[in-house]
Motif scaffolding. Structure first.
Motif, PDB file in Angstrom:
ATOM      1  N   PHE A 154      32.723   5.508  46.142  1.00 46.37           N
ATOM      2  CA  PHE A 154      31.515   4.687  46.301  1.00 46.37           C
ATOM      3  C   PHE A 154      31.576   3.486  45.338  1.00 46.37           C
ATOM      4  N   PRO A 155      31.449   2.247  45.841  1.00 42.72           N
ATOM      5  CA  PRO A 155      31.467   1.064  44.962  1.00 42.72           C
ATOM      6  C   PRO A 155      30.136   0.903  44.237  1.00 42.72           C
ATOM      7  N   VAL A 156      30.192   0.565  42.955  1.00 36.98           N
ATOM      8  CA  VAL A 156      28.976   0.378  42.164  1.00 36.98           C
ATOM      9  C   VAL A 156      29.109  -0.871  41.301  1.00 36.98           C
ATOM     10  N   GLU A 157      27.984  -1.355  40.821  1.00 32.18           N
ATOM     11  CA  GLU A 157      27.965  -2.462  39.865  1.00 32.18           C
ATOM     12  C   GLU A 157      27.030  -2.076  38.729  1.00 32.18           C
ATOM     13  N   ILE A 158      27.545  -2.106  37.504  1.00 30.70           N
ATOM     14  CA  ILE A 158      26.782  -1.717  36.323  1.00 30.70           C
ATOM     15  C   ILE A 158      26.925  -2.800  35.264  1.00 30.70           C
ATOM     16  N   ASP A 159      25.809  -3.371  34.848  1.00 37.51           N
ATOM     17  CA  ASP A 159      25.817  -4.419  33.830  1.00 37.51           C
ATOM     18  C   ASP A 159      26.781  -5.551  34.184  1.00 37.51           C
ATOM     19  N   GLY A 160      26.804  -5.906  35.469  1.00 35.37           N
ATOM     20  CA  GLY A 160      27.638  -7.017  35.910  1.00 35.37           C
ATOM     21  C   GLY A 160      29.092  -6.659  36.159  1.00 35.37           C
ATOM     22  N   ARG A 161      29.452  -5.406  35.929  1.00 35.40           N
ATOM     23  CA  ARG A 161      30.840  -4.971  36.149  1.00 35.40           C
ATOM     24  C   ARG A 161      30.924  -4.168  37.437  1.00 35.40           C
ATOM     25  N   ARG A 162      31.935  -4.455  38.238  1.00 33.52           N
ATOM     26  CA  ARG A 162      32.115  -3.739  39.489  1.00 33.52           C
ATOM     27  C   ARG A 162      33.147  -2.639  39.318  1.00 33.52           C
ATOM     28  N   GLY A 163      32.853  -1.479  39.877  1.00 34.87           N
ATOM     29  CA  GLY A 163      33.773  -0.367  39.782  1.00 34.87           C
ATOM     30  C   GLY A 163      33.639   0.550  40.981  1.00 34.87           C
ATOM     31  N   VAL A 164      34.401   1.634  40.945  1.00 34.73           N
ATOM     32  CA  VAL A 164      34.385   2.615  42.029  1.00 34.73           C
ATOM     33  C   VAL A 164      34.215   4.002  41.419  1.00 34.73           C
ATOM     34  N   VAL A 165      33.302   4.770  41.986  1.00 37.73           N
ATOM     35  CA  VAL A 165      33.095   6.144  41.513  1.00 37.73           C
ATOM     36  C   VAL A 165      34.325   6.983  41.846  1.00 37.73           C
ATOM     37  N   SER A 166      34.865   7.652  40.827  1.00 41.10           N
ATOM     38  CA  SER A 166      36.040   8.500  41.060  1.00 41.10           C
ATOM     39  C   SER A 166      35.710   9.994  40.996  1.00 41.10           C
ATOM     40  N   ARG A 167      34.579  10.355  40.360  1.00 44.99           N
ATOM     41  CA  ARG A 167      34.204  11.768  40.263  1.00 44.99           C
ATOM     42  C   ARG A 167      32.714  11.887  39.971  1.00 44.99           C
ATOM     43  N   VAL A 168      32.098  12.926  40.528  1.00 45.70           N
ATOM     44  CA  VAL A 168      30.686  13.212  40.265  1.00 45.70           C
ATOM     45  C   VAL A 168      30.567  14.682  39.896  1.00 45.70           C
ATOM     46  N   ILE A 169      30.055  14.946  38.690  1.00 45.77           N
ATOM     47  CA  ILE A 169      29.819  16.323  38.259  1.00 45.77           C
ATOM     48  C   ILE A 169      28.392  16.401  37.729  1.00 45.77           C
ATOM     49  N   GLY A 170      27.537  17.074  38.454  1.00 48.98           N
ATOM     50  CA  GLY A 170      26.141  17.166  38.052  1.00 48.98           C
ATOM     51  C   GLY A 170      25.511  15.789  37.981  1.00 48.98           C
ATOM     52  N   ARG A 171      24.984  15.465  36.807  1.00 48.35           N
ATOM     53  CA  ARG A 171      24.347  14.167  36.618  1.00 48.35           C
ATOM     54  C   ARG A 171      25.253  13.192  35.865  1.00 48.35           C
ATOM     55  N   ARG A 172      26.545  13.483  35.860  1.00 51.44           N
ATOM     56  CA  ARG A 172      27.530  12.601  35.229  1.00 51.44           C
ATOM     57  C   ARG A 172      28.472  12.054  36.296  1.00 51.44           C
ATOM     58  N   VAL A 173      28.758  10.775  36.209  1.00 48.11           N
ATOM     59  CA  VAL A 173      29.689  10.148  37.155  1.00 48.11           C
ATOM     60  C   VAL A 173      30.799   9.452  36.376  1.00 48.11           C
ATOM     61  N   THR A 174      31.985   9.520  36.908  1.00 53.68           N
ATOM     62  CA  THR A 174      33.113   8.787  36.337  1.00 53.68           C
ATOM     63  C   THR A 174      33.354   7.563  37.203  1.00 53.68           C
ATOM     64  N   VAL A 175      33.361   6.401  36.547  1.00 54.41           N
ATOM     65  CA  VAL A 175      33.519   5.137  37.267  1.00 54.41           C
ATOM     66  C   VAL A 175      34.780   4.433  36.777  1.00 54.41           C
ATOM     67  N   ASP A 176      35.597   4.001  37.720  1.00 54.64           N
ATOM     68  CA  ASP A 176      36.822   3.260  37.409  1.00 54.64           C
ATOM     69  C   ASP A 176      36.535   1.774  37.572  1.00 54.64           C
ATOM     70  N   PHE A 177      36.565   1.043  36.449  1.00 55.34           N
ATOM     71  CA  PHE A 177      36.290  -0.388  36.474  1.00 55.34           C
ATOM     72  C   PHE A 177      37.565  -1.222  36.588  1.00 55.34           C
TER      73      PHE A 177
END
Length: 250
Positions: free
Chosen positions: A107-130
């Motif tokens: 899933f593509p995301v943008e956080i604080d002006g940085r674009r990345g892709v979600v690589s893993r979701v565990i509970g309420r924690r997500v790993t994002v590759d920028f």
């Protein structure tokens, strides 16, 4: 005559991942077929200066010594393509940082002006590759060297197309002085404002010009001739130095 550093060449190419997927091409029909068509992009070939960092390092190196009409391919490792993946750009964050919390790997995301892709979701924690989607990839470029540009006007128009996405801009040259007529819509384009000094510098270095004049030209059709955000062509380039850097994006 063999291609050498400093030559302005017209290049057609197609970039592929190791699995054969196409991520970039100058062939409009192929781009549409592969669902990577950019309606604001230019197709039919790029003009680049060999050795001027207009292309990724591995391709730039492969161009030297070839002849006009050459058709072939080159396999390029990540360090000479779009760079290695940086582990520091892979971050684990609270899902509350995301606007859309219904995310999944890829899933593509943008956080604080940085674009990345979600690589893993565990509970309420997500790993994002920028990292760039192309980072860490070995790529293959199939390419054809169409011709070498010889005249000053051809070289200038080709370089302008690379940086602005606009072909056949009005140009005049006399005794080493170039007059480039800039449509009013481009005058206020932030990308162009950052790029024009780079364009002039490269023309001084590679086209032996001694003066470059950028002249604003206003006509009744100006407002419809230039897109609000003209973009440089080709992802083959190493990001044109027009925004944060000033170096072309294949």
């Amino acid at each position: 005559m063999a291609i050498q550093k400093g030559d302005f060449i017209k290049l057609n190419y197609t970039g592929k991942f190791e699995d054969g997927r196409i991520f970039d091409t100058t062939d409009e029909e192929l781009a549409k077929k592969e669902d990577i068509f950019n309606p604001r992009g230019l197709y039919g070939g790029d003009v680049v200066i060999v050795g001027a960092n207009h292309t990724i390092e591995g391709l730039d190196e492969d161009l030297e010594g070839k002849e006009v009409g050459y058709n072939g391919s080159v396999v390029i490792p990540p360090e000479k393509a779009f760079g290695l993946s940086d582990p520091k750009l892979v971050e684990t964050l609270s899902i509350t940082k995301l606007k859309d919390r219904n995310v999944h790997p890829g899933f593509p995301v943008e956080i604080d002006g940085r674009r990345g892709v979600v690589s893993r979701v565990i509970g309420r924690r997500v790993t994002v590759d920028f990292n760039s989607p192309l980072a860490g990839k070995t790529v293959t470029y199939e390419y054809t060297i169409e011709n070498v540009l010889e005249t000053e006007v051809e070289k200038i128009q080709g370089l302008l197309a690379l940086y602005t996405g606009l072909r056949d801009m009005e140009v005049e040259t006399v005794d080493g002085v170039a007059k480039i007529y800039i449509p009013t819509g481009l005058t206020f384009n932030q990308r162009w404002l950052m790029a024009k000094n780079r364009v002039a510098s490269e023309l001084f270095k590679y086209a032996d010009l001694k003066e470059v004049q950028f002249i604003e030209k206003i006509t009744a059709e100006s407002e419809t001739q230039v897109p609000a955000e003209a973009e440089p062509e080709a992802d083959l380039k190493a990001e044109p130095e027009t925004e944060e850097s000033s170096e072309p994006e294949v």
